[in-house]
Design a protein around this motif. Sequence first.
Motif, PDB file in Angstrom:
ATOM      1  N   GLU A  39      18.610  37.325  51.275  1.00 33.03           N
ATOM      2  CA  GLU A  39      18.933  38.270  50.252  1.00 33.03           C
ATOM      3  C   GLU A  39      18.830  37.621  48.835  1.00 33.03           C
ATOM      4  O   GLU A  39      18.930  38.402  47.895  1.00 33.03           O
ATOM      5  CB  GLU A  39      20.342  38.890  50.461  1.00 33.03           C
ATOM      6  CG  GLU A  39      21.455  37.799  50.446  1.00 33.03           C
ATOM      7  CD  GLU A  39      21.989  37.171  51.855  1.00 33.03           C
ATOM      8  OE1 GLU A  39      23.149  36.685  51.589  1.00 33.03           O
ATOM      9  OE2 GLU A  39      21.133  37.214  52.722  1.00 33.03           O
ATOM     10  N   HIS A  40      18.780  36.330  48.704  1.00 29.48           N
ATOM     11  CA  HIS A  40      18.677  35.529  47.618  1.00 29.48           C
ATOM     12  C   HIS A  40      17.482  36.016  46.714  1.00 29.48           C
ATOM     13  O   HIS A  40      17.728  36.126  45.446  1.00 29.48           O
ATOM     14  CB  HIS A  40      18.787  34.027  47.710  1.00 29.48           C
ATOM     15  CG  HIS A  40      20.127  33.441  48.296  1.00 29.48           C
ATOM     16  ND1 HIS A  40      20.465  32.471  48.575  1.00 29.48           N
ATOM     17  CD2 HIS A  40      21.328  33.909  47.675  1.00 29.48           C
ATOM     18  CE1 HIS A  40      21.767  32.170  48.968  1.00 29.48           C
ATOM     19  NE2 HIS A  40      22.272  33.335  48.310  1.00 29.48           N
ATOM     20  N   ASP A  65      15.930  38.700  46.315  1.00 31.74           N
ATOM     21  CA  ASP A  65      16.177  40.114  45.726  1.00 31.74           C
ATOM     22  C   ASP A  65      17.339  39.958  44.647  1.00 31.74           C
ATOM     23  O   ASP A  65      17.169  40.483  43.532  1.00 31.74           O
ATOM     24  CB  ASP A  65      16.573  41.190  46.865  1.00 31.74           C
ATOM     25  CG  ASP A  65      15.231  41.336  47.543  1.00 31.74           C
ATOM     26  OD1 ASP A  65      14.233  41.188  47.126  1.00 31.74           O
ATOM     27  OD2 ASP A  65      15.472  41.824  48.768  1.00 31.74           O
ATOM     28  N   GLN A  66      18.150  39.229  44.923  1.00 37.93           N
ATOM     29  CA  GLN A  66      19.248  39.077  44.042  1.00 37.93           C
ATOM     30  C   GLN A  66      19.068  38.331  42.782  1.00 37.93           C
ATOM     31  O   GLN A  66      19.306  38.729  41.724  1.00 37.93           O
ATOM     32  CB  GLN A  66      20.640  38.344  44.658  1.00 37.93           C
ATOM     33  CG  GLN A  66      21.142  39.103  45.844  1.00 37.93           C
ATOM     34  CD  GLN A  66      22.253  38.242  46.608  1.00 37.93           C
ATOM     35  OE1 GLN A  66      22.124  37.050  46.856  1.00 37.93           O
ATOM     36  NE2 GLN A  66      23.450  38.831  47.048  1.00 37.93           N
ATOM     37  N   ALA A  79      16.951  40.766  40.632  1.00 36.15           N
ATOM     38  CA  ALA A  79      17.925  41.521  39.814  1.00 36.15           C
ATOM     39  C   ALA A  79      18.543  40.791  38.438  1.00 36.15           C
ATOM     40  O   ALA A  79      18.732  41.407  37.496  1.00 36.15           O
ATOM     41  CB  ALA A  79      18.928  42.284  40.779  1.00 36.15           C
ATOM     42  N   LEU A  80      18.767  39.561  38.827  1.00 35.94           N
ATOM     43  CA  LEU A  80      19.472  38.632  38.106  1.00 35.94           C
ATOM     44  C   LEU A  80      18.355  38.356  36.873  1.00 35.94           C
ATOM     45  O   LEU A  80      18.865  38.159  35.539  1.00 35.94           O
ATOM     46  CB  LEU A  80      20.030  37.328  38.423  1.00 35.94           C
ATOM     47  CG  LEU A  80      20.844  36.357  37.642  1.00 35.94           C
ATOM     48  CD1 LEU A  80      22.037  37.019  37.018  1.00 35.94           C
ATOM     49  CD2 LEU A  80      20.949  35.214  38.504  1.00 35.94           C
ATOM     50  N   ILE A  94      21.678  31.100  41.425  1.00 35.23           N
ATOM     51  CA  ILE A  94      22.675  31.471  42.515  1.00 35.23           C
ATOM     52  C   ILE A  94      23.929  31.461  41.717  1.00 35.23           C
ATOM     53  O   ILE A  94      24.303  30.198  41.613  1.00 35.23           O
ATOM     54  CB  ILE A  94      22.448  30.678  43.595  1.00 35.23           C
ATOM     55  CG1 ILE A  94      21.105  30.999  44.437  1.00 35.23           C
ATOM     56  CG2 ILE A  94      23.520  31.117  44.840  1.00 35.23           C
ATOM     57  CD1 ILE A  94      20.830  29.853  45.696  1.00 35.23           C
ATOM     58  N   THR A  95      24.514  32.559  41.530  1.00 35.24           N
ATOM     59  CA  THR A  95      25.759  32.591  41.020  1.00 35.24           C
ATOM     60  C   THR A  95      26.956  32.406  42.007  1.00 35.24           C
ATOM     61  O   THR A  95      26.711  32.442  43.261  1.00 35.24           O
ATOM     62  CB  THR A  95      25.929  34.077  40.074  1.00 35.24           C
ATOM     63  OG1 THR A  95      25.947  35.098  40.979  1.00 35.24           O
ATOM     64  CG2 THR A  95      24.771  34.069  38.997  1.00 35.24           C
ATOM     65  N   ASP A 134      29.072  34.641  42.560  1.00 35.17           N
ATOM     66  CA  ASP A 134      29.583  35.816  43.143  1.00 35.17           C
ATOM     67  C   ASP A 134      28.532  36.008  44.428  1.00 35.17           C
ATOM     68  O   ASP A 134      28.445  36.960  45.182  1.00 35.17           O
ATOM     69  CB  ASP A 134      29.634  36.737  42.240  1.00 35.17           C
ATOM     70  CG  ASP A 134      28.322  37.425  41.665  1.00 35.17           C
ATOM     71  OD1 ASP A 134      27.465  36.279  41.538  1.00 35.17           O
ATOM     72  OD2 ASP A 134      28.407  38.379  41.141  1.00 35.17           O
ATOM     73  N   MET A 135      27.376  35.330  44.508  1.00 40.07           N
ATOM     74  CA  MET A 135      26.391  35.284  45.695  1.00 40.07           C
ATOM     75  C   MET A 135      26.806  34.166  46.853  1.00 40.07           C
ATOM     76  O   MET A 135      27.568  33.523  46.161  1.00 40.07           O
ATOM     77  CB  MET A 135      25.128  34.877  45.074  1.00 40.07           C
ATOM     78  CG  MET A 135      24.476  35.784  44.239  1.00 40.07           C
ATOM     79  SD  MET A 135      22.942  34.942  43.603  1.00 40.07           S
ATOM     80  CE  MET A 135      22.475  36.081  42.347  1.00 40.07           C
TER      81      MET A 135
END
Length: 190
Positions: free
Chosen positions: A88-89, A91-92, A95-96, A101-102, A104-105
């Motif tokens: 999923e990273h 796509d996340q 969006a970011l 990688i924050t 909340d991920m």
Amino acid sequence: MVQAHPQFHTFEDFLAYTEDIEAYYELVNGALIEVPPESDENLYRALQLYEALQPLVGMRQIRLQGLALAVPGEPKNRYPDLTILRPEHPDQMGALGRAAITLDMLPPQLVVEVVSPGAENHRRDYIDKRNQYEWRGIPEYWIVDPVVGQVTVFSLTERGYAATAFTGDAVVASPSFPGWSLTATAMLAL
């Protein structure tokens, strides 16, 4: 005229401020500290590992440097030499709008650091980053250390990281990547 140095309270503040900056910075106690460039030997080793891991995970889930990873403690972010993302990273991060990688991920699947010569680099990779990656919940952390001639695999357990060191012709065992078949010697070679 004295120019004020910006203070950052969150990793997101840091990401917003550094969006158009070319250099890499770590956020330490609210201030930016520039990360020096890697040695050519370390970049080459990371590239070799990238090529060896790519058939196991695919190009979409693997990153070489440049990925800002939020971690607890100080500094608040690291730039691993190599990172294996979760599915999923990408796509996340899309969006970011950043290769980051924050907190909340979910943490990445694997982080790899290639140790540079010097006591400070050794301490940073074996103690500071190890603790931060463990606290972050990263399931697996590899230290590729050409100075001492070994690869150490840290696997996350209920009690924290368990370490296994590999040298010479021993195949480096990865709990997350059972198809991994390189020896310590091959991982350390230039």
